[in-house]
Write a protein that holds these residues in place. Structure first.
Motif, PDB file in Angstrom:
ATOM      1  N   ALA A  43      41.042  44.053  41.126  1.00 30.11           N
ATOM      2  CA  ALA A  43      40.673  45.402  41.875  1.00 30.11           C
ATOM      3  C   ALA A  43      41.849  45.328  43.063  1.00 30.11           C
ATOM      4  O   ALA A  43      41.621  45.688  44.036  1.00 30.11           O
ATOM      5  CB  ALA A  43      39.403  45.361  42.503  1.00 30.11           C
ATOM      6  N   GLY A  44      43.108  44.802  42.715  1.00 27.04           N
ATOM      7  CA  GLY A  44      43.987  44.741  43.716  1.00 27.04           C
ATOM      8  C   GLY A  44      44.224  43.648  44.547  1.00 27.04           C
ATOM      9  O   GLY A  44      45.049  43.460  45.288  1.00 27.04           O
ATOM     10  N   LEU A  45      43.454  42.718  44.020  1.00 28.03           N
ATOM     11  CA  LEU A  45      43.426  41.123  45.023  1.00 28.03           C
ATOM     12  C   LEU A  45      44.621  40.735  44.543  1.00 28.03           C
ATOM     13  O   LEU A  45      45.307  39.742  45.302  1.00 28.03           O
ATOM     14  CB  LEU A  45      42.207  40.510  44.410  1.00 28.03           C
ATOM     15  N   ILE A  61      49.170  38.256  46.716  1.00 28.72           N
ATOM     16  CA  ILE A  61      47.738  37.590  46.671  1.00 28.72           C
ATOM     17  C   ILE A  61      46.848  37.706  47.879  1.00 28.72           C
ATOM     18  O   ILE A  61      47.248  37.189  48.896  1.00 28.72           O
ATOM     19  CB  ILE A  61      47.934  35.949  46.238  1.00 28.72           C
ATOM     20  N   ASP A  62      45.754  38.295  47.797  1.00 29.13           N
ATOM     21  CA  ASP A  62      44.882  38.486  49.047  1.00 29.13           C
ATOM     22  C   ASP A  62      44.187  37.073  49.308  1.00 29.13           C
ATOM     23  O   ASP A  62      43.807  36.319  48.165  1.00 29.13           O
ATOM     24  CB  ASP A  62      43.748  39.246  48.529  1.00 29.13           C
ATOM     25  N   PRO A  63      44.449  36.722  50.468  1.00 34.26           N
ATOM     26  CA  PRO A  63      44.101  35.461  51.071  1.00 34.26           C
ATOM     27  C   PRO A  63      42.446  35.041  50.638  1.00 34.26           C
ATOM     28  O   PRO A  63      41.954  33.842  50.581  1.00 34.26           O
ATOM     29  CB  PRO A  63      44.233  34.958  52.296  1.00 34.26           C
ATOM     30  N   THR A  64      41.638  35.998  50.392  1.00 34.97           N
ATOM     31  CA  THR A  64      40.288  36.076  50.457  1.00 34.97           C
ATOM     32  C   THR A  64      40.016  35.131  48.802  1.00 34.97           C
ATOM     33  O   THR A  64      38.891  34.836  48.919  1.00 34.97           O
ATOM     34  CB  THR A  64      39.446  37.205  50.360  1.00 34.97           C
ATOM     35  N   ILE A  78      46.424  36.085  38.725  1.00 29.05           N
ATOM     36  CA  ILE A  78      47.624  36.015  38.667  1.00 29.05           C
ATOM     37  C   ILE A  78      48.369  36.281  37.366  1.00 29.05           C
ATOM     38  O   ILE A  78      49.504  37.147  37.301  1.00 29.05           O
ATOM     39  CB  ILE A  78      48.398  34.573  39.408  1.00 29.05           C
ATOM     40  N   LEU A  79      48.055  35.764  36.363  1.00 29.56           N
ATOM     41  CA  LEU A  79      48.603  35.808  35.085  1.00 29.56           C
ATOM     42  C   LEU A  79      48.345  37.369  34.715  1.00 29.56           C
ATOM     43  O   LEU A  79      48.840  37.952  34.121  1.00 29.56           O
ATOM     44  CB  LEU A  79      47.989  35.068  33.873  1.00 29.56           C
ATOM     45  N   LYS A  83      51.045  40.097  33.647  1.00 33.93           N
ATOM     46  CA  LYS A  83      51.166  40.774  32.268  1.00 33.93           C
ATOM     47  C   LYS A  83      51.142  42.220  32.455  1.00 33.93           C
ATOM     48  O   LYS A  83      51.663  43.055  31.907  1.00 33.93           O
ATOM     49  CB  LYS A  83      49.949  40.108  31.324  1.00 33.93           C
ATOM     50  N   ASP A  84      50.428  42.617  33.712  1.00 32.49           N
ATOM     51  CA  ASP A  84      50.185  44.113  33.775  1.00 32.49           C
ATOM     52  C   ASP A  84      51.596  44.882  34.257  1.00 32.49           C
ATOM     53  O   ASP A  84      51.991  45.723  33.987  1.00 32.49           O
ATOM     54  CB  ASP A  84      49.103  44.342  34.885  1.00 32.49           C
ATOM     55  N   ALA A  85      52.175  44.221  35.061  1.00 32.55           N
ATOM     56  CA  ALA A  85      53.489  44.422  35.590  1.00 32.55           C
ATOM     57  C   ALA A  85      54.437  44.323  34.558  1.00 32.55           C
ATOM     58  O   ALA A  85      55.252  45.654  34.368  1.00 32.55           O
ATOM     59  CB  ALA A  85      54.129  43.573  36.662  1.00 32.55           C
ATOM     60  N   GLN A  86      54.406  43.574  33.665  1.00 33.88           N
ATOM     61  CA  GLN A  86      55.427  43.395  32.447  1.00 33.88           C
ATOM     62  C   GLN A  86      55.194  44.594  31.647  1.00 33.88           C
ATOM     63  O   GLN A  86      56.225  45.202  31.055  1.00 33.88           O
ATOM     64  CB  GLN A  86      55.567  42.000  32.040  1.00 33.88           C
TER      65      GLN A  86
END
Length: 114
Positions: A43-45, A61-64, A78-79, A83-86
């Motif tokens: 959700a955008g973290l 990366i949201d630090p929470t 992160i992965l 993958k979504d960006a690619q």
């Protein structure tokens, strides 16, 4: 005088179109290097930014989400963002290519670059 050369006029037009296509392809390839897409997960973290050519340029990366007990979850997020960006980069590249082929009057199923 030029009666026997009926197809040469068409050939010249085709060569001009091919040169135009080559120039526009080069311009589009160059612009894909500066276009960016953002992939997200959690959700955008986690957000991954890439060029439309798929080169990862940033990772936010949201630090929470940094909890030592949930290291694997963070890695998965992160992965997933990368993958979504690619995937978005590939989609953007294909849309740009389709716009180019449409503008040149080429068939929709023509796969460029050759």
């Amino acid at each position: 005088m030029f009666k026997g050369l009926g197809g040469l006029g068409d050939m010249a037009g085709m060569m001009k179109k091919a040169q135009e296509m080559q120039t526009r392809m080069a311009e589009m390839q160059e612009s894909l290097e500066t276009m960016t897409v953002v992939g997200e997960s959690g959700a955008g973290l986690v957000k991954a930014t890439a060029t439309a050519k798929g080169v990862l340029t940033a990772l936010e990366i949201d630090p929470t989400i940094f909890n030592p007990d949930e290291k694997e979850v963070v890695e998965d997020l992160i992965l997933a963002a990368i993958k979504d960006a690619q995937a978005k980069a590939q989609d953007r590249s294909q849309r740009e290519m389709q716009e180019l082929t449409d503008s040149l009057g080429l068939p929709k199923d023509m796969n460029l670059p050759f």
